[in-house]
Enzyme design. Sequence first.
Site, short mmCIF file in Angstrom:
data_model
loop_
_atom_site.label_atom_id
_atom_site.label_comp_id
_atom_site.label_asym_id
_atom_site.label_seq_id
_atom_site.Cartn_x
_atom_site.Cartn_y
_atom_site.Cartn_z
CG LEU A 244 -2.06 -0.88 1.47
CD1 LEU A 244 -2.66 -0.95 2.64
CD2 LEU A 244 -2.98 -0.64 0.48
CG ASP B 186 3.10 -3.15 12.89
OD1 ASP B 186 3.36 -3.49 11.46
OD2 ASP B 186 3.62 -2.31 13.40
CE LYS C 268 2.83 3.62 7.66
NZ LYS C 268 3.58 2.75 8.48
NE ARG D 78 4.66 -7.67 0.76
CZ ARG D 78 4.92 -6.64 1.28
NH1 ARG D 78 3.85 -5.96 1.27
NH2 ARG D 78 5.91 -6.34 1.72
CE LYS E 104 -0.21 -0.37 5.99
NZ LYS E 104 0.97 -1.07 6.88
S1 IVH Z 1 -5.17 -4.06 1.99
C1 IVH Z 1 -3.62 -4.36 -2.24
N1 IVH Z 1 -5.88 -4.13 4.44
O1 IVH Z 1 -0.25 -3.66 5.24
C2 IVH Z 1 -4.07 -4.20 -1.08
N2 IVH Z 1 -3.47 -4.40 3.94
O2 IVH Z 1 1.64 -1.92 3.62
C3 IVH Z 1 -3.10 -4.74 0.03
N3 IVH Z 1 -2.06 -4.77 6.00
O3 IVH Z 1 0.99 -5.84 2.84
C4 IVH Z 1 -3.30 -4.72 1.29
N4 IVH Z 1 -3.94 -4.45 7.70
O4 IVH Z 1 0.25 -6.90 5.07
C5 IVH Z 1 -4.65 -4.02 3.63
N5 IVH Z 1 -6.78 -3.80 6.57
C6 IVH Z 1 -5.72 -4.19 5.80
C7 IVH Z 1 -4.31 -4.41 6.12
C8 IVH Z 1 -3.26 -4.37 5.37
C9 IVH Z 1 -2.54 -4.59 7.30
C10 IVH Z 1 -0.86 -4.88 5.51
C11 IVH Z 1 -0.50 -5.78 4.64
C12 IVH Z 1 -0.04 -5.18 3.48
C13 IVH Z 1 0.44 -3.76 4.18
C14 IVH Z 1 0.73 -2.85 3.31
#
Ligand code: IVH
Length: 669
Positions: free
Chosen positions: A86, A115, A304, A134, A113
């Site tokens: 993201l 962690d 953030k 991933r 989000k």
């Molecule tokens: S959506 C293409 N939703 O954050 C969309 N990601 O910095 C991909 N993550 O690799 C991710 N909570 O591991 C999504 N509610 C959430 C999330 C989330 C944590 C992590 C995920 C991703 C990273 C991106």
Amino acid sequence: MAPKEEDPKKRIRALTKEIKAHNERYYKNNTPTISDKEYDLLFSELKKLEENYPEFVSPNSPTKTVGSDLSSQFSKFKHQVPVLSLENTYNTEELWEWIVKTGEDELYSLEWKIDGASILLYYVDGKLENCVTRGTGGIGDVVTENVKTIKGLPHELKSGRTVTVRGEIYMNFSDFEEFNEEYGGRFANPRNLSAGSIKQKDPAEVAKRPLRIFVYDAIFGKGRKGITEHKEILKLLKEDKFPLAPDTEIIPTKQLLQHIEAFRKKKDKTGFPVDGLVIKLNSLEKRESLGETSQSPRWARAFKFDALLKDTVIEDIDFAIGRTGKITPRAKVTPTILAGTTVTYATLHNQDYINELGAGIGAKVLISKRGEIIPAVEKVISPPTQGVFQLPTECPSCKTHLEKVDDSVDFFCTNRHCPEREKNSLIFFCAKKQMNIENIGEKQIEIFYEQGLAKNLVQLYSLHKKREELLAMNRFAEKSVDNILSAIEKSKEKDFRLTLPSLGLNEAGHKVTEILIENGLDSWDKLVALAKKKNAEEELSNLHGIGPRTVQALLGHLKDKETLTLVKNLIKLGLKFKADETEKSNLQPFIDQSWCVTGSFENFQPREKALDIITKHGGRKVSSVSSKTTHLLYGPGAGSKLEKAEELGITLVNEEEFLSLLKKEGIPH
Ligand code: IVH
């Protein structure tokens, strides 16, 4: 290999081809033909050329893939669709710029989000077939057996669907604290522990770790036909009994900012680590029309919290070498004032983190200072001038080849006589939480070490013989020299409870030392004698709260010549490697009982105070719940110990009940 003077266009093409061939050999066939270092050199050469000649960059360049977390020990899996990351936003203005681009009259999903560690779950006809990290975003590590140990993750779906589910493996704060305590505090945070845990070799070891999972997205078998909204995806996941993160809302644009504020207010109350919010378009059709870049979707952003950010430039990168040998890369940045202090260094954590950011010397970056004391590099705004930074293969201090240890993401210097390690071991030994030797800190140790006066503990405890030299250096006043020497002398009063953990031996922290003492192993001599016994491993494994990793580490130390000589010499110098007798009361109501504790308490802070009362009055304290535990004292924020105790039918006691029990027995607290 083609000569480097070639014309850049040709060289970019040649490098691209060569790197792709190496990727193929490495990932698909597991037959690499060059070393990692040679590979990294090719890679950074390509990156640098691409920066200088963007007009020749191929859209399929190997440099355009997401940072990799692949480990050689796992089999590889090609993801069915690229696993993207993201793009971050750090304030509402930045977020709004994106909202405007996505179309203002939309519905958005607002989510925590989490962690932790990203995971892809591949279900075929309802059966969980593969769990994959991933990795590079294209290819990931297959960690199925490890992930299957996580409670609450459905292995079979009622719906019988063929679906790829994406989620995050994480750990609650309370579980992390309990687990980390048992491991002598060696894990930095729940995220690192979660990521390391799913990369363990032995699923039985993973099963012992309090991992949890939340899922947040799915791709259904034959495309997303019939499903038009994110909301429906979440509903279907719920019906299939997947654990979904709490609080997710689908809301219109005009409510976004207000709801972000509401999330911000409750962010410290979730109990699990969050590093912001994710805002996603609800309409799948709209998502498709916006598409994605090679790194991240245009239809979602991370937001953030609290990241107090400042932009600066990475001027250089150096390293902190810890007492354990852990190498932490640090960016030396153009001095910048942030939250009232001038920042000159910002951590880059480890190579995976550097790769994820694309950080290197010359990069313009955003640094942040959140709750932590050490600022961190958060984002690269313009790319490095010298390519993405690669950690050296040798220790910057002693030139020993660096190695990865177990499941760590970090590299370690394994030379125990590495000057930086020796200095930091001395600093650790004297620190407040350890021997608490007043008047000696980082600055003093640095001087003793550099002047050759104390390079190890034996020399530190012999420092009184060098009083004249200390004075002659003109670095300390006479009074400070005397204070230092008397603090060293005074520290000899500390017993085994502190001398053992202060040595900084792996897996021999305060918690483990306490357990050993409680079980009668209350001196170094007793431990050494035990290690010589044939059934030493079995005897140690039988102690509650001592896991197999600790057993192996302890036996290693107790047979290690250098450690044995060190302790022998320290004993000669007057240090205590035996526990002082603790006061036992005549009141022994807890006899034959084994108590464990979880959560927090109003009257017992730290909670160990409650356990001290129990041991003083005949009971035993244990650090983890097992069938041999008789009681669990629990308070708010209780972790997985409570669930386990309930499962095992162990007597549960809350603070109020404990207080009345003490009152009944006439025990003061
Ligand atoms: S959506 C293409 N939703 O954050 C969309 N990601 O910095 C991909 N993550 O690799 C991710 N909570 O591991 C999504 N509610 C959430 C999330 C989330 C944590 C992590 C995920 C991703 C990273 C991106």
